[in-house]
Design an enzyme around this catalytic site. Structure first.
Site, PDB file in Angstrom:
ATOM      1  N   ARG A  23       0.812  -1.217   0.000  1.00 55.26           N
ATOM      2  CA  ARG A  23       0.000   0.000   0.000  1.00 55.26           C
ATOM      3  C   ARG A  23       0.843   1.263   0.000  1.00 55.26           C
ATOM      4  NH1 ARG A  23      -2.821  -0.939   5.469  1.00 55.26           N
ATOM      5  NH2 ARG A  23      -0.695  -1.626   5.811  1.00 55.26           N
ATOM      6  N   GLN A  47       3.472  25.100  18.390  1.00 54.74           N
ATOM      7  CA  GLN A  47       3.124  25.709  17.110  1.00 54.74           C
ATOM      8  C   GLN A  47       3.697  24.852  15.988  1.00 54.74           C
ATOM      9  OE1 GLN A  47       3.403  30.021  17.008  1.00 54.74           O
ATOM     10  NE2 GLN A  47       4.343  29.902  15.000  1.00 54.74           N
ATOM     11  N   ASN A  49       4.196  24.896  11.728  1.00 55.62           N
ATOM     12  CA  ASN A  49       4.153  25.750  10.542  1.00 55.62           C
ATOM     13  C   ASN A  49       4.492  24.936   9.306  1.00 55.62           C
ATOM     14  OD1 ASN A  49       3.627  28.127  12.066  1.00 55.62           O
ATOM     15  ND2 ASN A  49       5.791  28.254  12.564  1.00 55.62           N
ATOM     16  N   ARG A  60      15.743  30.948   2.815  1.00 58.26           N
ATOM     17  CA  ARG A  60      14.978  31.517   3.928  1.00 58.26           C
ATOM     18  C   ARG A  60      15.879  31.426   5.158  1.00 58.26           C
ATOM     19  NH1 ARG A  60       8.948  31.431   3.278  1.00 58.26           N
ATOM     20  NH2 ARG A  60       8.526  30.556   1.217  1.00 58.26           N
ATOM     21  N   HIS A  63      17.119  32.684  10.929  1.00 59.31           N
ATOM     22  CA  HIS A  63      16.166  33.182  11.918  1.00 59.31           C
ATOM     23  C   HIS A  63      16.379  32.564  13.301  1.00 59.31           C
ATOM     24  CE1 HIS A  63      13.453  33.299   8.131  1.00 59.31           C
ATOM     25  NE2 HIS A  63      14.133  34.425   8.231  1.00 59.31           N
ATOM     26  N   LYS A  73      13.290  23.800  17.544  1.00 62.85           N
ATOM     27  CA  LYS A  73      12.573  23.542  16.294  1.00 62.85           C
ATOM     28  C   LYS A  73      12.880  22.127  15.834  1.00 62.85           C
ATOM     29  CE  LYS A  73      12.874  28.141  14.146  1.00 62.85           C
ATOM     30  NZ  LYS A  73      13.400  28.845  12.959  1.00 62.85           N
ATOM     31  N   HIS A 120      18.422  29.405  12.269  1.00 63.93           N
ATOM     32  CA  HIS A 120      18.013  28.373  11.315  1.00 63.93           C
ATOM     33  C   HIS A 120      17.689  28.998   9.971  1.00 63.93           C
ATOM     34  CE1 HIS A 120      14.705  26.011   9.362  1.00 63.93           C
ATOM     35  NE2 HIS A 120      15.682  25.129   9.407  1.00 63.93           N
ATOM     36  N   TYR A 133       7.459  22.637  10.254  1.00 63.92           N
ATOM     37  CA  TYR A 133       8.267  23.061  11.394  1.00 63.92           C
ATOM     38  C   TYR A 133       7.456  22.862  12.669  1.00 63.92           C
ATOM     39  CZ  TYR A 133      10.068  26.422   7.837  1.00 63.92           C
ATOM     40  OH  TYR A 133      10.548  27.032   6.717  1.00 63.92           O
ATOM     41  N   GLU A 144      12.015  38.461  17.648  1.00 63.24           N
ATOM     42  CA  GLU A 144      12.583  37.933  16.410  1.00 63.24           C
ATOM     43  C   GLU A 144      13.987  38.479  16.153  1.00 63.24           C
ATOM     44  OE1 GLU A 144      10.473  37.593  12.308  1.00 63.24           O
ATOM     45  OE2 GLU A 144      10.642  39.724  12.810  1.00 63.24           O
ATOM     46  N   ASP A 169      14.946  39.005   4.852  1.00 64.68           N
ATOM     47  CA  ASP A 169      16.104  38.149   5.093  1.00 64.68           C
ATOM     48  C   ASP A 169      17.396  38.758   4.547  1.00 64.68           C
ATOM     49  OD1 ASP A 169      14.560  36.346   6.455  1.00 64.68           O
ATOM     50  OD2 ASP A 169      14.513  34.847   4.858  1.00 64.68           O
TER      51      ASP A 169
END
Length: 182
Positions: A23, A47, A49, A60, A63, A73, A120, A133, A144, A169
């Protein structure tokens, strides 16, 4: 799951061990007991994402969140492939300002576990790459932080030329001699 420590203390590559039959396959990618036993993870994921980057070569990052909102994370690629990068920003760490990178893809079944105190970011290796994430802290705009992906202090070896990066960024600062870590 197979937990493999990276050269940066507290960061792990986690490989899924799928059960396969005619399957398709099934795999667990989180178990509170296993994460606690293998890597000492006890915090709650608060959280989740999902991001999609359309163009190959998109970057990206890099951060992070300042204390008291530092976060753990866990990142997993569910479509395409990315070169996922972390930088140790922990002031008392023996690997302070060092980086490591790992390829995450929809086919290699790897995840990256990123401890508190790391920046990251990632670069897409294929078009239409998607990441999930998990975060142990809520996104907090006033906490931030970020650094440039091309900061010479890190000398990250990105595999491709940059095809796309956000104004936010590309506007992050470079690390300077005043940066003492987080």
């Amino acid at each position: 799951m197979i937990f493999t420590a990276t050269r940066l203390t507290g960061a792990f590559v986690i490989e899924l061990q799928p059960y396969t039959d005619e399957r398709g396959w099934f795999a667990r990618f989180y178990c509170k007991n296993e994460f606690g036993q293998h890597i000492g993870h006890t915090k709650e994921w608060v959280q989740l994402n999902h991001s999609i980057s359309y163009r190959k070569g998109t970057i990206r990052g890099m951060h992070f969140q300042h204390p008291p909102y530092r976060e753990i994370k866990m990142v997993r690629c569910i479509a395409g492939a990315v070169f996922d990068v972390i930088v140790d920003l922990r002031r008392d760490s023996p690997t302070f300002l060092q980086w490591t990178g790992v390829e995450l893809s929809a086919t290699n079944n790897r995840m990256l576990y990123i401890p508190e105190g790391f920046a990251h970011g990632f670069q897409t290796l294929e078009e239409n790459s998607a990441l999930l994430y998990h975060h142990t802290e809520y996104y907090t705009p006033e906490a931030e932080g970020g650094f440039r992906h091309d900061d010479p202090a890190f000398a990250i070896e990105w595999p491709l030329s940059v095809s796309s990066i956000s104004a936010r960024d590309s506007g992050h600062p470079f690390v300077d001699n005043n940066f003492k870590g987080i």
